[in-house]
Each structure stands twice: as structure tokens, then as C-alpha cells.
Write an enzyme that holds these catalytic residues in place. Sequence first.
Site, PDB file in Angstrom:
ATOM      1  CG  ASP A  89     -36.531 -32.507  41.064  1.00 20.83           C
ATOM      2  OD1 ASP A  89     -35.704 -32.137  41.912  1.00 20.83           O
ATOM      3  OD2 ASP A  89     -36.312 -33.414  40.243  1.00 20.83           O
ATOM      4  CG  ASN A 124     -36.702 -43.238  34.194  1.00 25.72           C
ATOM      5  OD1 ASN A 124     -36.012 -42.230  34.340  1.00 25.72           O
ATOM      6  ND2 ASN A 124     -37.932 -43.336  34.661  1.00 25.72           N
ATOM      7  CG  HIS A 144     -36.017 -39.090  35.773  1.00 28.57           C
ATOM      8  ND1 HIS A 144     -36.311 -40.217  36.502  1.00 28.57           N
ATOM      9  CD2 HIS A 144     -35.128 -38.383  36.531  1.00 28.57           C
ATOM     10  CE1 HIS A 144     -35.639 -40.177  37.646  1.00 28.57           C
ATOM     11  NE2 HIS A 144     -34.902 -39.091  37.678  1.00 28.57           N
ATOM     12  CD  GLU A 149     -40.231 -40.523  36.241  1.00 29.02           C
ATOM     13  OE1 GLU A 149     -39.253 -40.793  35.525  1.00 29.02           O
ATOM     14  OE2 GLU A 149     -40.418 -41.039  37.362  1.00 29.02           O
TER      15      GLU A 149
END
Length: 245
Positions: free
Chosen positions: A67, A136, A138, A143
Site C-alpha cells: 500500500d 481495527n 485491517h 479497512e
Amino acid sequence: MQLKIFQSEEELDLAAAYSVAQVIIEKPHAKIGLATGQTPIGLYEKLFQLFEKGQVSFKQATSYNIDEYVGLDRDHPQSFYSFMKTHLFSNVDFTEGHMHIPNGAAPDLEAEAKRYEDLLNEAGQLDVQILSIGLNGHIGFNEPGSTLQAETHVVTLTQDTRQANSKAFPSPSDVPKQAITMGLGAMMKARKIVFIAKGGAKAAILKQAFKGPIDPLVPGSLLQLHPNLEVYLDAKTATLIADER
Ligand code: GLP
């Protein structure tokens, strides 16, 4: 999933680095998927040490980062390219042009995502993918959401993720709002995944990811389906998983 638990981060980093190096030793032109964040820094240091000792060379290997932030050109100090340069690319012997990373400063982001996906398709299959997980759940920047995407795409970062990543930026408002991320397709197709988490903060999300149901609200849970997943954890991070075994 092969769960490997270590008493120290040092031992974890070394074991994970050996696993990655092994792939490149066996196949010098290996295609390797790379990740950023605090978690893999130690692994990259160990790869550097193995390189310095002459035990592994990256000359024929090709890397694909998972990413990059939107809006930062590659030489921006907070870009993931700069991160990779600092922690790995400048230290080892990759061949110029063999390190791929999405271009977050591309004028047409959709076209850039497609270019990157085409590149991954040309590569066919990554030999090893290094991964960690966000607080979270990801993976890369995939996400939590009602659907997960297989292909490289532009993503709007959640507030939680921007907050978690703000330490690297002068102020939280400087964290880009978007990123380009590899989808879960190329990661899941990798021959081997070297997954690492350490420090304790990820214990709860790991329980959800590896002991809970497969759930797009916890993107990391998809990794349960990978046939060759190595999970490297320190004892602090493994508590909630190891207790239930
Ligand atoms: C980052 C990256 C992920 C990484 C995660 C956790 O934003 N996009 O690839 O796994 O967040 O980062 P850290 O290792 O700093 O906790």
C-alpha cells in the site's frame, strides 16, 4: 495456520526473517510482498543482517509493497516508499526498478490502481507475503466494511486508522485521508504468508481475526483461509489465542 510464539521480539524478528530469507535462498528471483508499519521494522533489520553476513541476496528478487498513501509522492518523508528505503531498500542489494509500490501521487488514482493490479497479475503469484494487522483488523489498507475487495483499489482510511498512524506525522491532521492498497486477492494467492504481531496491543484483534468467524468487518480473519500461513507472535500478543488452544 502455524502459530509460533516467542519470548522476545528479537527472537521473533529473527525467526520471521529466516522464513523470508529461506524463500529467497531457494528461489533467488522470488517475488516478495512487503508491508510497512512499526511491526516489520525488526524483521527488515534482521534481513539486513543476514544480507551483511552474505546469507541472502535480493539482487534477483522483486518486491511489491501492499500500500501507499494518496497525495504523498515517493520521496515525501512519510511515504511508504521512504519508509522502505530507510528500513530495507537502501540497506540491501535490490536491483534498481525491481521494487514496486503504488504511486500515491498519480494524477489518476483509478488508473494507478489498475496499473498496479496488472503488475501483480503479470507477477502471477507472490512467493512470500509479509503482513501485519491494524488495530481495527485491517490488512494492508483493506479497512473493515461490509464487502472486501480482491483487487488493488483506492480506499478512504477510517478515523481509527488515521489516528493509529498519526505518530509518524507532525500532526494527526497531516495523515492522508486516502490510500491505494493491494486487495486481499494477491495477498491470499501468495505461496506463503509471514504474519507478525508484537507488543501486546493487537492481542484482542488477533483473537477476533484468528479465533472468530471469517468476517469482512475483521479483514484479517480472511487469513484463516490461507493454506500456508505462518503467524509469528510474541508472548504478550499471543495471550488470548494461546489460552484457548
Ligand atoms: C499500517 C499498514 C499495515 C500495517 C498496519 C499496522 O497502516 N497499512 O500494513 O500492518 O497499519 O501498523 P503497525 O505495525 O505500525 O501497528
